[in-house]
Design a protein around this motif. Structure first.
Motif, PDB file in Angstrom:
ATOM      1  N   LEU A 125       0.849  -1.333  -0.042  1.00 40.00           N
ATOM      2  CA  LEU A 125       0.081  -0.101   0.065  1.00 40.00           C
ATOM      3  C   LEU A 125       0.763   1.299   0.040  1.00 40.00           C
ATOM      4  N   ALA A 126       2.015   1.206   0.893  1.00 39.94           N
ATOM      5  CA  ALA A 126       2.807   2.366   0.872  1.00 39.94           C
ATOM      6  C   ALA A 126       3.582   2.662  -0.414  1.00 39.94           C
ATOM      7  N   ARG A 127       4.079   1.480  -1.120  1.00 35.31           N
ATOM      8  CA  ARG A 127       4.433   1.789  -2.198  1.00 35.31           C
ATOM      9  C   ARG A 127       3.587   2.104  -3.392  1.00 35.31           C
TER      10      ARG A 127
ATOM     11  N   THR B  74      -6.041  -1.039  10.472  1.00 35.56           N
ATOM     12  CA  THR B  74      -4.557  -1.161  10.932  1.00 35.56           C
ATOM     13  C   THR B  74      -3.582  -1.238   9.607  1.00 35.56           C
ATOM     14  N   VAL B  75      -4.144  -1.780   8.668  1.00 34.72           N
ATOM     15  CA  VAL B  75      -3.346  -1.632   7.329  1.00 34.72           C
ATOM     16  C   VAL B  75      -2.749  -0.202   6.902  1.00 34.72           C
ATOM     17  N   PHE B  76      -3.963   0.633   6.977  1.00 31.84           N
ATOM     18  CA  PHE B  76      -3.788   2.004   6.508  1.00 31.84           C
ATOM     19  C   PHE B  76      -2.927   2.771   7.582  1.00 31.84           C
ATOM     20  N   ILE B  77      -3.212   2.669   9.045  1.00 30.57           N
ATOM     21  CA  ILE B  77      -2.678   3.439  10.050  1.00 30.57           C
ATOM     22  C   ILE B  77      -1.256   2.993  10.234  1.00 30.57           C
ATOM     23  N   VAL B  78      -0.927   1.867   9.867  1.00 29.28           N
ATOM     24  CA  VAL B  78       0.606   1.419   9.789  1.00 29.28           C
ATOM     25  C   VAL B  78       1.036   1.940   8.740  1.00 29.28           C
ATOM     26  N   ALA B  79       0.477   2.051   7.292  1.00 25.94           N
ATOM     27  CA  ALA B  79       1.188   2.490   6.417  1.00 25.94           C
ATOM     28  C   ALA B  79       1.417   3.884   6.105  1.00 25.94           C
ATOM     29  N   ALA B  80       0.570   4.746   6.801  1.00 22.10           N
ATOM     30  CA  ALA B  80       0.736   6.432   6.778  1.00 22.10           C
ATOM     31  C   ALA B  80       2.169   6.649   7.294  1.00 22.10           C
TER      32      ALA B  80
ATOM     33  N   LEU C  26      -4.126  12.468   8.230  1.00 19.75           N
ATOM     34  CA  LEU C  26      -4.565  11.440   7.147  1.00 19.75           C
ATOM     35  C   LEU C  26      -5.379  10.237   7.872  1.00 19.75           C
ATOM     36  N   SER C  27      -4.657   9.845   8.879  1.00 21.53           N
ATOM     37  CA  SER C  27      -5.352   8.558   9.583  1.00 21.53           C
ATOM     38  C   SER C  27      -6.578   9.015  10.380  1.00 21.53           C
TER      39      SER C  27
END
Length: 222
Positions: free
Chosen positions: A39-41, A69-75, A87-88
Motif C-alpha cells: 500500500l505504501a509503495r 490497521t493496514v492504513f494507519i501502519v502504512a501512513a 490522514l489517519s
C-alpha cells in the motif's frame, strides 16, 4: 421521504457497495491494501494524489472488510508523523461514518441480527451515557467493522457517535503515527520494540477508562 423512495435509496446504496467492491477487486486494490508495504509503495507512486487515494481507499474499503490497521501502519511509513496522523484521523472518521450510516440507514435489520452478544452488553451503557460509552469503546477497540455496525443499530445519535469516536481515536492514532517508525519496519512488520509500546498504550487506555468510571461513580454518589 416516502417508504418507496427510502426502499429505492437503500437498494441504490447496496448496489453502490457491490459495484465499488467489484471495481476494487478488478483493479487489484484489495491485494494492494492487504499489506502495508504494498500500500505504501502504491501511494508513494501517486505523488500528491496519494493523499486523496489514501482517504478514499480507507473510507470505502475499511467498513466492509479491509483492516484499518493496514492504513494507519502504512501512513507513517510514507509521510511525516504529523501528516500521517491527520490522514489517519480523516480516513478513520470517514470509514466510521460510512460503516455507522450503512448499518443505520441501509441494512439495519440484517446487521442487527448479526451483532455479537459481547457488544450487546453495552446497550444499557449507551442509553445511560452514550457519549462516554462511544468514547471508551473507540479508545479501547478502535475501528473494527462490527463496532461501526453495533453503534449504527444502537440508539446513539449520529453526532454523539461522531464526536465520541473522534475523541476516542485521537490517543491511539496519535500514538501509532508518532511512534510508527519504531514499531514497524519498512515492510510494515512489527518490530520487537513495538510490544512494550503497545503495552504502554494499553495500560494508558485502561487508566483512562478507570478514571472515567471513577468519575461517574463519584457523580452518582454525590
Amino acid at each position: 421521504m416516502t417508504p418507496r423512495t427510502a426502499r429505492y435509496a437503500k437498494l441504490g446504496a447496496v448496489l453502490l457497495v457491490f459495484v465499488t467492491f467489484g471495481l476494487a477487486w478488478h483493479l487489484g486494490i484489495f491485494t494492494q491494501a492487504a499489506d502495508p508495504k504494498t500500500l505504501a509503495r502504491t501511494l508513494v507512486a501517486l505523488g500528491a494524489w496519494g493523499y486523496l487515494a489514501f482517504v478514499i481507499a480507507y473510507t470505502v474499503l475499511q467498513p466492509f472488510g479491509v483492516p484499518g490497521t493496514v492504513f494507519i501502519v502504512a501512513a507513517p511509513l510514507i509521510w511525516p508523523w504529523q501528516m500521517a496522523f491527520v490522514l489517519s484521523m480523516v480516513g478513520t472518521m470517514s470509514a466510521s461514518v460510512v460503516g455507522f450510516s450503512f448499518a443505520r440507514f441501509v441494512a439495519k435489520d440484517w446487521v442487527s441480527a448479526r451483532i455479537p452478544a459481547r457488544l450487546r452488553k453495552y446497550d444499557e451503557a449507551l442509553e445511560r451515557n452514550a457519549f462516554q460509552t462511544v468514547f471508551l469503546l473507540r479508545l479501547l477497540l478502535w475501528m473494527p467493522q462490527v463496532l461501526h455496525s453495533f453503534l449504527g443499530v444502537s440508539k446513539v445519535g449520529f453526532w454523539t457517535h461522531f464526536w465520541g469516536s473522534l475523541l476516542g481515536y485521537v490517543p491511539p492514532l496519535l500514538f501509532v503515527s508518532y511512534l510508527g517508525g519504531e514499531m514497524f519496519d519498512a515492510s510494515g512488520k512489527m518490530q520487537p520494540a513495538a510490544w512494550p509500546i503497545l503495552a504502554g498504550l494499553l495500560i494508558a487506555s485502561l487508566l483512562v477508562v478507570a478514571l472515567v468510571r471513577m468519575r461517574e461513580q463519584c457523580r452518582r454518589l454525590a
